[in-house]
Design a protein around this motif. Structure first.
Motif, PDB file in Angstrom:
ATOM      1  N   LEU A  71      13.373 131.203  17.771  1.00 40.09           N
ATOM      2  CA  LEU A  71      13.677 132.464  17.097  1.00 40.09           C
ATOM      3  C   LEU A  71      14.595 132.250  15.905  1.00 40.09           C
ATOM      4  CD1 LEU A  71      13.573 135.585  17.051  1.00 40.09           C
ATOM      5  CD2 LEU A  71      15.497 135.554  18.622  1.00 40.09           C
ATOM      6  N   HIS A  76      12.998 135.267   8.745  1.00 48.29           N
ATOM      7  CA  HIS A  76      12.724 136.701   8.868  1.00 48.29           C
ATOM      8  C   HIS A  76      11.924 137.170   7.668  1.00 48.29           C
ATOM      9  CE1 HIS A  76      13.158 140.865   9.898  1.00 48.29           C
ATOM     10  NE2 HIS A  76      13.648 141.112   8.688  1.00 48.29           N
ATOM     11  N   ARG A  84       8.796 137.490  15.962  1.00 45.07           N
ATOM     12  CA  ARG A  84      10.202 137.304  16.317  1.00 45.07           C
ATOM     13  C   ARG A  84      10.622 138.263  17.433  1.00 45.07           C
ATOM     14  NH1 ARG A  84      14.012 134.981  12.862  1.00 45.07           N
ATOM     15  NH2 ARG A  84      15.376 136.755  13.228  1.00 45.07           N
TER      16      ARG A  84
END
Length: 145
Positions: A71, A76, A84
């Motif tokens: 993660l 992002h 995610r």
């Protein structure tokens, strides 16, 4: 952008203006993710206590650690947002499973400890979440304000 390379604006802590709509939307998403993780972890712990399927704490612990590393290594973006969230939910589930032996020990001592702790935690979390989501001014979010 590396987390450790950015500068922190401490003046923002003392700014008591109104919270922008984008900040409130971000807070809603963050607290929604936390709520999902709390319930998924509770489900994982419940499954472990009731079914005794997952007795290998080392394997689920390594799985949770692996998901957390994966993660944090995944950048992002809009494209990776669902992926995610899936990793975060998987981490929460495996963490809940890892709590199974500890919960069984608590059940053997006093079974009322678990619902009391869960309801207390959920109530405090809900109160803080609602205050952060519905406060119009920043001064309401600080204890000294």
């Amino acid at each position: 952008m590396n987390v450790f390379d950015r500068s922190i604006n401490f003046d923002a802590l003392f700014k008591f203006s109104h919270i922008s709509a984008s900040t409130q939307e971000h807070l809603k998403r963050v607290y929604g993710s936390f709520a999902i993780c709390m319930f998924v972890a509770a489900a994982g712990a419940y499954i472990n206590v009731v079914t005794h399927l997952f007795q290998f704490g080392l394997l689920t612990g390594l799985g949770a650690l692996g998901l957390m590393v994966w993660l944090t290594a995944t950048p992002h973006s809009r494209e990776t947002e669902q992926k995610r969230l899936g990793m975060l939910v998987g981490f929460a589930f495996l963490t809940g499973i890892n709590l199974g032996p500890l919960l069984q020990m608590c059940i053997s001592i006093n079974p009322s400890i678990i619902p009391t702790a869960f309801l207390g935690t959920a109530t405090i979390f809900a109160c803080f979440s609602l205050s952060a989501l519905y406060a119009r001014r920043r001064s309401y979010l600080y204890l000294g304000g």
